[in-house]
Design an enzyme around this catalytic site. Structure first.
Site, PDB file in Angstrom:
ATOM      1  N   THR A 204     -43.966 -20.400  -5.678  1.00 59.47           N
ATOM      2  CA  THR A 204     -43.039 -19.632  -4.845  1.00 59.47           C
ATOM      3  C   THR A 204     -41.603 -20.071  -5.112  1.00 59.47           C
ATOM      4  O   THR A 204     -41.300 -21.263  -5.066  1.00 59.47           O
ATOM      5  CB  THR A 204     -43.392 -19.835  -3.361  1.00 59.47           C
ATOM      6  OG1 THR A 204     -44.654 -19.225  -3.121  1.00 59.47           O
ATOM      7  CG2 THR A 204     -42.359 -19.203  -2.441  1.00 59.47           C
TER       8      THR A 204
ATOM      9  N   GLN B 274     -50.209 -12.847  -9.033  1.00 58.00           N
ATOM     10  CA  GLN B 274     -51.058 -13.350  -7.956  1.00 58.00           C
ATOM     11  C   GLN B 274     -50.927 -12.455  -6.720  1.00 58.00           C
ATOM     12  O   GLN B 274     -49.827 -12.290  -6.175  1.00 58.00           O
ATOM     13  CB  GLN B 274     -50.696 -14.792  -7.597  1.00 58.00           C
ATOM     14  CG  GLN B 274     -51.817 -15.433  -6.767  1.00 58.00           C
ATOM     15  CD  GLN B 274     -51.414 -16.706  -6.064  1.00 58.00           C
ATOM     16  OE1 GLN B 274     -50.323 -16.792  -5.517  1.00 58.00           O
ATOM     17  NE2 GLN B 274     -52.301 -17.685  -6.073  1.00 58.00           N
TER      18      GLN B 274
ATOM     19  N   HIS C 203     -55.459 -14.302  -4.647  1.00 59.16           N
ATOM     20  CA  HIS C 203     -55.125 -15.547  -3.940  1.00 59.16           C
ATOM     21  C   HIS C 203     -56.065 -15.684  -2.744  1.00 59.16           C
ATOM     22  O   HIS C 203     -55.892 -15.016  -1.731  1.00 59.16           O
ATOM     23  CB  HIS C 203     -53.672 -15.486  -3.483  1.00 59.16           C
ATOM     24  CG  HIS C 203     -53.107 -16.791  -3.003  1.00 59.16           C
ATOM     25  ND1 HIS C 203     -53.887 -17.913  -2.770  1.00 59.16           N
ATOM     26  CD2 HIS C 203     -51.835 -17.173  -2.736  1.00 59.16           C
ATOM     27  CE1 HIS C 203     -53.101 -18.907  -2.367  1.00 59.16           C
ATOM     28  NE2 HIS C 203     -51.864 -18.482  -2.331  1.00 59.16           N
TER      29      HIS C 203
ATOM     30  N   ASN D 208     -55.270 -21.827   0.017  1.00 60.87           N
ATOM     31  CA  ASN D 208     -54.092 -22.341   0.732  1.00 60.87           C
ATOM     32  C   ASN D 208     -53.845 -21.783   2.127  1.00 60.87           C
ATOM     33  O   ASN D 208     -52.704 -21.688   2.577  1.00 60.87           O
ATOM     34  CB  ASN D 208     -52.840 -22.153  -0.136  1.00 60.87           C
ATOM     35  CG  ASN D 208     -52.887 -23.041  -1.369  1.00 60.87           C
ATOM     36  OD1 ASN D 208     -53.667 -23.997  -1.407  1.00 60.87           O
ATOM     37  ND2 ASN D 208     -52.096 -22.741  -2.364  1.00 60.87           N
TER      38      ASN D 208
ATOM     39  N   TYR E 212     -54.105 -18.814   3.426  1.00 61.94           N
ATOM     40  CA  TYR E 212     -53.630 -17.445   3.624  1.00 61.94           C
ATOM     41  C   TYR E 212     -54.816 -16.553   4.019  1.00 61.94           C
ATOM     42  O   TYR E 212     -55.916 -17.041   4.272  1.00 61.94           O
ATOM     43  CB  TYR E 212     -52.866 -16.973   2.378  1.00 61.94           C
ATOM     44  CG  TYR E 212     -51.607 -17.800   2.205  1.00 61.94           C
ATOM     45  CD1 TYR E 212     -50.577 -17.720   3.139  1.00 61.94           C
ATOM     46  CD2 TYR E 212     -51.469 -18.708   1.164  1.00 61.94           C
ATOM     47  CE1 TYR E 212     -49.427 -18.507   3.039  1.00 61.94           C
ATOM     48  CE2 TYR E 212     -50.319 -19.506   1.047  1.00 61.94           C
ATOM     49  CZ  TYR E 212     -49.313 -19.395   1.990  1.00 61.94           C
ATOM     50  OH  TYR E 212     -48.189 -20.186   1.898  1.00 61.94           O
TER      51      TYR E 212
ATOM     52  N   ARG F 164     -58.259 -17.628  -7.101  1.00 63.16           N
ATOM     53  CA  ARG F 164     -57.868 -19.013  -6.797  1.00 63.16           C
ATOM     54  C   ARG F 164     -58.441 -19.418  -5.451  1.00 63.16           C
ATOM     55  O   ARG F 164     -58.265 -18.707  -4.458  1.00 63.16           O
ATOM     56  CB  ARG F 164     -56.346 -19.127  -6.757  1.00 63.16           C
ATOM     57  CG  ARG F 164     -55.863 -20.564  -6.738  1.00 63.16           C
ATOM     58  CD  ARG F 164     -54.349 -20.653  -6.743  1.00 63.16           C
ATOM     59  NE  ARG F 164     -53.907 -21.878  -7.415  1.00 63.16           N
ATOM     60  CZ  ARG F 164     -52.794 -22.537  -7.120  1.00 63.16           C
ATOM     61  NH1 ARG F 164     -51.982 -22.104  -6.170  1.00 63.16           N
ATOM     62  NH2 ARG F 164     -52.465 -23.640  -7.776  1.00 63.16           N
TER      63      ARG F 164
ATOM     64  N   ASN G 272     -51.434 -24.984   5.440  1.00 67.52           N
ATOM     65  CA  ASN G 272     -51.311 -23.933   6.451  1.00 67.52           C
ATOM     66  C   ASN G 272     -52.366 -24.044   7.546  1.00 67.52           C
ATOM     67  O   ASN G 272     -52.824 -23.036   8.096  1.00 67.52           O
ATOM     68  CB  ASN G 272     -51.313 -22.536   5.800  1.00 67.52           C
ATOM     69  CG  ASN G 272     -50.015 -22.284   5.067  1.00 67.52           C
ATOM     70  OD1 ASN G 272     -48.946 -22.541   5.611  1.00 67.52           O
ATOM     71  ND2 ASN G 272     -50.101 -21.825   3.835  1.00 67.52           N
TER      72      ASN G 272
ATOM     73  N   GLY H 256     -48.064 -27.090 -12.019  1.00 63.82           N
ATOM     74  CA  GLY H 256     -47.091 -26.451 -11.144  1.00 63.82           C
ATOM     75  C   GLY H 256     -45.691 -26.989 -11.358  1.00 63.82           C
ATOM     76  O   GLY H 256     -44.953 -26.507 -12.223  1.00 63.82           O
TER      77      GLY H 256
HETATM   78  C1  PHB Z   1     -45.340 -21.203  -0.330  1.00 62.87           C
HETATM   79  O1  PHB Z   1     -44.618 -20.210  -0.368  1.00 62.87           O
HETATM   80  O2  PHB Z   1     -44.941 -22.269   0.135  1.00 62.87           O
HETATM   81  C2  PHB Z   1     -46.685 -21.117  -0.852  1.00 62.87           C
HETATM   82  C3  PHB Z   1     -47.128 -19.919  -1.340  1.00 62.87           C
HETATM   83  C4  PHB Z   1     -48.395 -19.810  -1.838  1.00 62.87           C
HETATM   84  C5  PHB Z   1     -49.207 -20.917  -1.852  1.00 62.87           C
HETATM   85  C6  PHB Z   1     -48.770 -22.117  -1.393  1.00 62.87           C
HETATM   86  C7  PHB Z   1     -47.503 -22.225  -0.889  1.00 62.87           C
HETATM   87  O3  PHB Z   1     -50.443 -20.808  -2.329  1.00 62.87           O
END
Ligand code: PHB
Length: 370
Positions: A25, A97, A178, A181, A183, A230, A238, A328
């Site tokens: 991001t 993604q 995605h 994480n 979401y 992923r 989160n 990353g």
């Molecule tokens: C973020 O924007 O901080 C973010 C986005 C996607 C992810 C992890 C963090 O998978």
């Protein structure tokens, strides 16, 4: 023995090497439109075997942060065309993604200022990034979400399908779903955030239902060989958790095996943090996860991620533990990361203060080896 620098065919994706740029991001897309500078940024990194874009919203409802890109409007698709054109010109391969943040959002980012949506009306102890009236960016707590009505879920599946179609229109080589994480899809998977009592909550099968409905839709739309996914089995990112992640994610990858996906991308441990992070009673067994996928007939490339250095990545590929390794932060500060790993050259340090938002600095100005 395979090497990190050998080519690989993953489904329909033809990769020049096994080094992948992880989704990152960067918050530089005002009104959710990727700018011309994004084309420069990705093209600079096109020697990666595969580039995965920053997380990209499939719908306005799927937006959770200021200035992250989308893939649901004509101007967004046009913005992404500049990126894919520049990457292909530079000889690279790039997937987008597909992202729905679920409850990790803020009313100011949602259609009509409404509440973000989630499997259950449980607020995450998490923050998002918004821009105030003076144009200043800041992290702020996520808003209380409302639970999705079961009648609304086909609309979300349809938004994913449309975004996959838009990805092909924008000349991406494929998409990454995605499901990690904390979401939306991960919120459905984990029992702490999903307390539904309908067909989408309770048992593992029910919690994974939305994930498979989305995969059915996007693989039917663009072909499974152009689709990766992923997952992050134990991440606390989160504010998600599950007391029993191994059976949950073994079930998920066994289900993935039936599609013929390009790849499965696994974040090991806490995203961006400890690789040995544990949720539940026992350490998570990633080798068992991969075996479950292969034993169920899964043929996609296995992509490992989280804090690998060059030597660990080479070892993971040589030993067969992974087919691809995603990097990353090292890719933010080293556009020529593949060459640096191959030559075992020193890496540039990254500047965390320019990760989120801003302009060229910390985005397109990191030096390459001469
Ligand atoms: C973020 O924007 O901080 C973010 C986005 C996607 C992810 C992890 C963090 O998978």
């Amino acid at each position: 023995m395979p090497s990190l620098f050998d080519p690989l065919v993953a489904g329909e994706l033809k990769l020049a090497n096994r080094v992948v740029m992880a989704p990152l991001t960067r918050n530089r897309s005002p009104k959710a439109v990727p700018q011309p500078i994004a084309a420069t940024y990705y093209a600079q990194r096109a020697t990666a075997g595969l580039l995965i874009t920053e997380a990209t919203a499939i719908s306005h409802q799927g937006q959770g942060y200021a200035d992250v890109p989308g893939l649901y409007g004509a101007d967004q698709i046009e913005g992404w065309k500049r990126v894919t054109g520049a990457v292909h010109e530079a000889g690279g391969c790039i997937v987008v993604q597909l992202w729905h943040v679920g409850r990790i959002s803020h009313t100011s980012l949602q259609p009509n200022g409404g509440a973000p949506v989630a499997p259950s009306a449980i607020t995450a102890k998490s923050k998002t990034y918004v821009i105030d009236a003076e144009g200043k960016g800041e992290f702020t707590p996520t808003s209380a979400p409302r639970a999705l009505n079961i009648e609304e879920l086909p609309g979300i599946v349809s938004d994913y399908r449309k975004a996959a179609r838009a990805a092909i229109e924008a000349a991406f080589d494929g998409v990454e779903l995605h499901a990690a994480n904390g979401y939306l899809i991960d919120q459905f998977l984990r029992s702490d955030s999903n307390q539904r009592t309908d067909a989408y909550g309770g048992s593992i099968e029910n919690r994974a239902r939305l994930l498979f409905e989305v995969l059915d839709a996007i693989t039917a739309e663009i072909g499974a060989g152009r689709v990766g996914i992923r997952i992050s089995p134990v991440t606390p990112a989160n504010d998600v958790s599950d007391p029993n992640p191994q059976p949950l994610f073994n079930y998920v990858v066994e289900g993935l095996a039936r599609y013929g996906l390009a790849y499965v991308h696994v974040i090991e441990g806490a995203t961006g943090g400890a690789r040995d992070f544990q949720q539940g009673d026992a350490p998570f067994d990633y080798a068992a996860l991969k075996s479950a996928y292969r034993e169920a007939g899964g043929k996609g490339a296995w992509m490992a991620n989280n804090g690998y250095d060059g030597a660990q990545a080479q070892q993971a590929v040589a030993s067969g533990q992974a087919d691809l390794v995603a990097f990353g932060k090292a890719f933010i500060s080293n556009p020529d990361l593949v060459r640096r790993l191959r030559e075992q050259a020193p890496l540039n340090d990254w500047d965390q203060s320019t990760f989120y938002g801003g302009g060229e600095r910390g985005y397109v100005d990191y030096p390459v080896l001469t």
